[in-house]
Scaffold this motif. Structure first.
Motif, PDB file in Angstrom:
ATOM      1  N   UNK A   1      -5.070  -5.262  -2.066  1.00 23.32           N
ATOM      2  CA  UNK A   1      -5.253  -5.341  -0.614  1.00 23.32           C
ATOM      3  C   UNK A   1      -3.921  -5.376   0.127  1.00 23.32           C
ATOM      4  N   UNK A   2      -2.915  -6.027  -0.440  1.00 21.80           N
ATOM      5  CA  UNK A   2      -1.601  -5.997   0.201  1.00 21.80           C
ATOM      6  C   UNK A   2      -1.011  -4.593   0.155  1.00 21.80           C
ATOM      7  N   UNK A   3      -1.404  -3.815  -0.834  1.00 18.48           N
ATOM      8  CA  UNK A   3      -0.984  -2.412  -0.863  1.00 18.48           C
ATOM      9  C   UNK A   3      -1.546  -1.633   0.321  1.00 18.48           C
ATOM     10  N   UNK A   4      -2.784  -1.925   0.693  1.00  7.26           N
ATOM     11  CA  UNK A   4      -3.367  -1.273   1.871  1.00  7.26           C
ATOM     12  C   UNK A   4      -2.625  -1.694   3.137  1.00  7.26           C
ATOM     13  N   UNK A   5      -2.267  -2.984   3.204  1.00  7.70           N
ATOM     14  CA  UNK A   5      -1.506  -3.468   4.366  1.00  7.70           C
ATOM     15  C   UNK A   5      -0.149  -2.787   4.450  1.00  7.70           C
ATOM     16  N   UNK A   6       0.530  -2.645   3.324  1.00  8.09           N
ATOM     17  CA  UNK A   6       1.822  -1.962   3.300  1.00  8.09           C
ATOM     18  C   UNK A   6       1.680  -0.538   3.802  1.00  8.09           C
ATOM     19  N   UNK A   7       0.572   0.095   3.458  1.00  2.66           N
ATOM     20  CA  UNK A   7       0.346   1.463   3.887  1.00  2.66           C
ATOM     21  C   UNK A   7       0.201   1.612   5.392  1.00  2.66           C
ATOM     22  N   UNK A   8      -0.100   0.511   6.092  1.00  2.29           N
ATOM     23  CA  UNK A   8      -0.182   0.518   7.554  1.00  2.29           C
ATOM     24  C   UNK A   8       1.166   0.228   8.208  1.00  2.29           C
ATOM     25  N   UNK A   9       2.159  -0.127   7.400  1.00  7.32           N
ATOM     26  CA  UNK A   9       3.445  -0.537   7.939  1.00  7.32           C
ATOM     27  C   UNK A   9       3.530  -2.018   8.212  1.00  7.32           C
TER      28      UNK A   9
ATOM     29  N   UNK B   1      -7.986  -8.691   7.381  1.00  8.34           N
ATOM     30  CA  UNK B   1      -7.527  -7.422   6.819  1.00  8.34           C
ATOM     31  C   UNK B   1      -8.683  -6.645   6.192  1.00  8.34           C
ATOM     32  N   UNK B   2      -9.423  -7.293   5.282  1.00  9.28           N
ATOM     33  CA  UNK B   2     -10.479  -6.595   4.546  1.00  9.28           C
ATOM     34  C   UNK B   2     -11.813  -7.322   4.723  1.00  9.28           C
ATOM     35  N   UNK B   3     -12.842  -6.592   5.047  1.00  9.79           N
ATOM     36  CA  UNK B   3     -14.199  -7.139   5.141  1.00  9.79           C
ATOM     37  C   UNK B   3     -14.574  -7.771   3.812  1.00  9.79           C
TER      38      UNK B   3
ATOM     39  N   UNK C   1     -11.249  -0.131   0.636  1.00  8.60           N
ATOM     40  CA  UNK C   1     -10.014   0.374   1.219  1.00  8.60           C
ATOM     41  C   UNK C   1     -10.206   1.416   2.301  1.00  8.60           C
ATOM     42  N   UNK C   2     -11.440   1.794   2.560  1.00  8.23           N
ATOM     43  CA  UNK C   2     -11.701   2.748   3.633  1.00  8.23           C
ATOM     44  C   UNK C   2     -11.518   2.045   4.976  1.00  8.23           C
ATOM     45  N   UNK C   3     -10.789   2.640   5.917  1.00  6.27           N
ATOM     46  CA  UNK C   3     -10.614   2.001   7.222  1.00  6.27           C
ATOM     47  C   UNK C   3     -11.935   1.920   7.985  1.00  6.27           C
ATOM     48  N   UNK C   4     -12.107   0.815   8.703  1.00 10.58           N
ATOM     49  CA  UNK C   4     -13.255   0.698   9.592  1.00 10.58           C
ATOM     50  C   UNK C   4     -13.202   1.780  10.653  1.00 10.58           C
ATOM     51  N   UNK C   5     -11.999   2.052  11.173  1.00 10.95           N
ATOM     52  CA  UNK C   5     -11.836   3.051  12.235  1.00 10.95           C
ATOM     53  C   UNK C   5     -10.519   3.766  12.005  1.00 10.95           C
ATOM     54  N   UNK C   6     -10.592   5.050  11.718  1.00 14.43           N
ATOM     55  CA  UNK C   6      -9.397   5.833  11.385  1.00 14.43           C
ATOM     56  C   UNK C   6      -8.374   5.807  12.520  1.00 14.43           C
ATOM     57  N   UNK C   7      -8.830   5.818  13.752  1.00  9.51           N
ATOM     58  CA  UNK C   7      -7.898   5.843  14.876  1.00  9.51           C
ATOM     59  C   UNK C   7      -7.028   4.592  14.894  1.00  9.51           C
TER      60      UNK C   7
END
Length: 381
Positions: free
Chosen positions: A81-89, A328-330, A363-369
């Motif tokens: 999950x922290x990897x997903x956060x890193x991917x957002x900057x 961060x994650x549901x 890991x799928x975003x709730x909202x891509x935008x």
């Protein structure tokens, strides 16, 4: 005789004047670290990137105890999950600790914190650790945690310390040991961003557990809060201390509640919570600029309340205010559900709009935008 007299006279001078001065000097050297000056705080902030992150709880944990206890501490899930956060900057996470795992096994708890820091560091994330918290269930217990209540927001979260410890000054030495043990272990660790001493210390949980709260809870916490700051400062941390204000009038120190005033007066950097519309967020930032210290919003983003990434995060960047959203994650915390689920559980109907959180469990975003906005503002793309 004159030489003897002169010698004795000199001894007296040393005893009465020099030795006390030396003693005072030694005592001053042992004094706890003082609150940072404005210059110290702003220099620290100048050395940081623009701070963007989330309040982090792994999706497989219902509360901070389930996150940190040995039987349920899940390094693999944290890493994922922290990897997903890193991917957002994102470069920081606000992470709640708890006194009970420390009291049960200080060495083991310290090891798990160290492992968390190693994982976070690998993802270029520096956490803000929260030591105490006045929100939700006032009766925390070690061991297996009860499952989430279906359809209810954050139904398993527990306070630290619980009401029993809070009401009993005889237990305060254990709380001091926890604070100084944790802060002392990581006081010089560059992987730690800051210490959040107490989350929403005067929250009385009237919409959830209000009937269980001590009637004098605010007075108890107001008495203890400055002590906790002092306990932490005695360990000479290189990281700033803070406690985020979250309600009331912030137009001046005199207008603030006694709790908020204490939080601001004790904090090295100013942190705050705001789930308002963007106009309200900007107004709060402008109110807090008068303190001439770094500002970090350690809770925001409640879509149904008007606080969104689209509208609030650009304002935070423009004012160079750190921004740490809730969730961060549901997962088992169910914070994608709104606060009013405590009065009306969402059992049969899932809200169309998520309240908090950014990703599904896979890991799928709730909202891509939103992901695009985060990456754009953090410079990740």
């Amino acid at each position: 005789m004159n030489k003897v007299h002169d010698f004795l006279h000199m001894r007296l001078l040393v005893s009465f004047f020099v030795l006390p001065l030396l003693l005072v000097s030694q005592l001053r050297g042992a004094e706890p670290k003082q609150k940072w000056t404005e210059d110290q705080a702003n220099q620290w902030y100048a050395d940081q990137p623009w701070l963007v992150g989330a309040n982090f709880l792994p999706s497989d944990a219902v509360n901070e105890l389930e996150m940190w206890q040995a039987a349920t501490f899940d390094e693999q899930e944290i890493d994922r999950e922290l990897g997903w956060a890193e991917g957002l900057g994102m470069n920081t996470m606000r992470v709640f600790l708890h006194n009970l795992p420390w009291e049960q096994d200080p060495t083991g708890f310290e090891h798990r914190i160290d492992r968390f820091l190693a994982i976070a560091s690998a993802h270029h994330i520096k956490p803000i650790f929260v030591l105490f918290d006045s929100c939700w269930d006032p009766d925390p217990l070690l061991g297996p945690q009860r499952p989430p209540i279906p359809g209810v927001h954050n139904s398993g979260w527990v306070q630290a310390p619980g009401r029993v410890a809070l009401k009993d000054p005889m237990q305060y030495p254990k709380l001091k040991s926890y604070v100084q043990g944790v802060v002392g272990a990581f006081a010089n660790d560059p992987r730690v961003l800051a210490w959040d001493i107490w989350n929403e210390p005067d929250n009385d949980n009237q919409s959830s557990y209000g009937k269980l709260e001590p009637p004098n809870k605010k007075e108890l916490v107001l008495n203890l809060l400055p002590q906790v700051f002092a306990w932490a400062r005695e360990k000479q941390p290189t990281q700033p201390l803070t406690s985020g204000i979250w309600s009331g009038d912030w137009s001046s120190l005199d207008a603030m509640s006694p709790m908020a005033r204490t939080q601001v007066e004790e904090s090295d950097v100013i942190t705050f919570h705001n789930y308002d519309w963007p106009e309200g967020f900007e107004s709060r930032v402008q109110q807090l600029q008068k303190f001439h210290r770094p500002l970090i919003c350690t809770e925001y983003m409640a879509r149904g309340a008007g606080s969104t990434f689209d509208t609030v995060l650009p304002i935070a960047k423009r004012y160079h205010v750190g921004a740490v959203n809730w969730g961060l994650v549901k997962g088992r915390s169910q914070t994608y559900l709104p606060w009013d689920s405590w009065q009306r559980p969402y059992v049969l109907v899932t809200p169309t709009v998520w309240f908090h959180d950014v990703f599904y469990e896979d890991g799928k975003p709730y909202r891509e935008r939103e992901v695009e906005i985060l990456r754009s503002l953090t410079g990740k793309q």
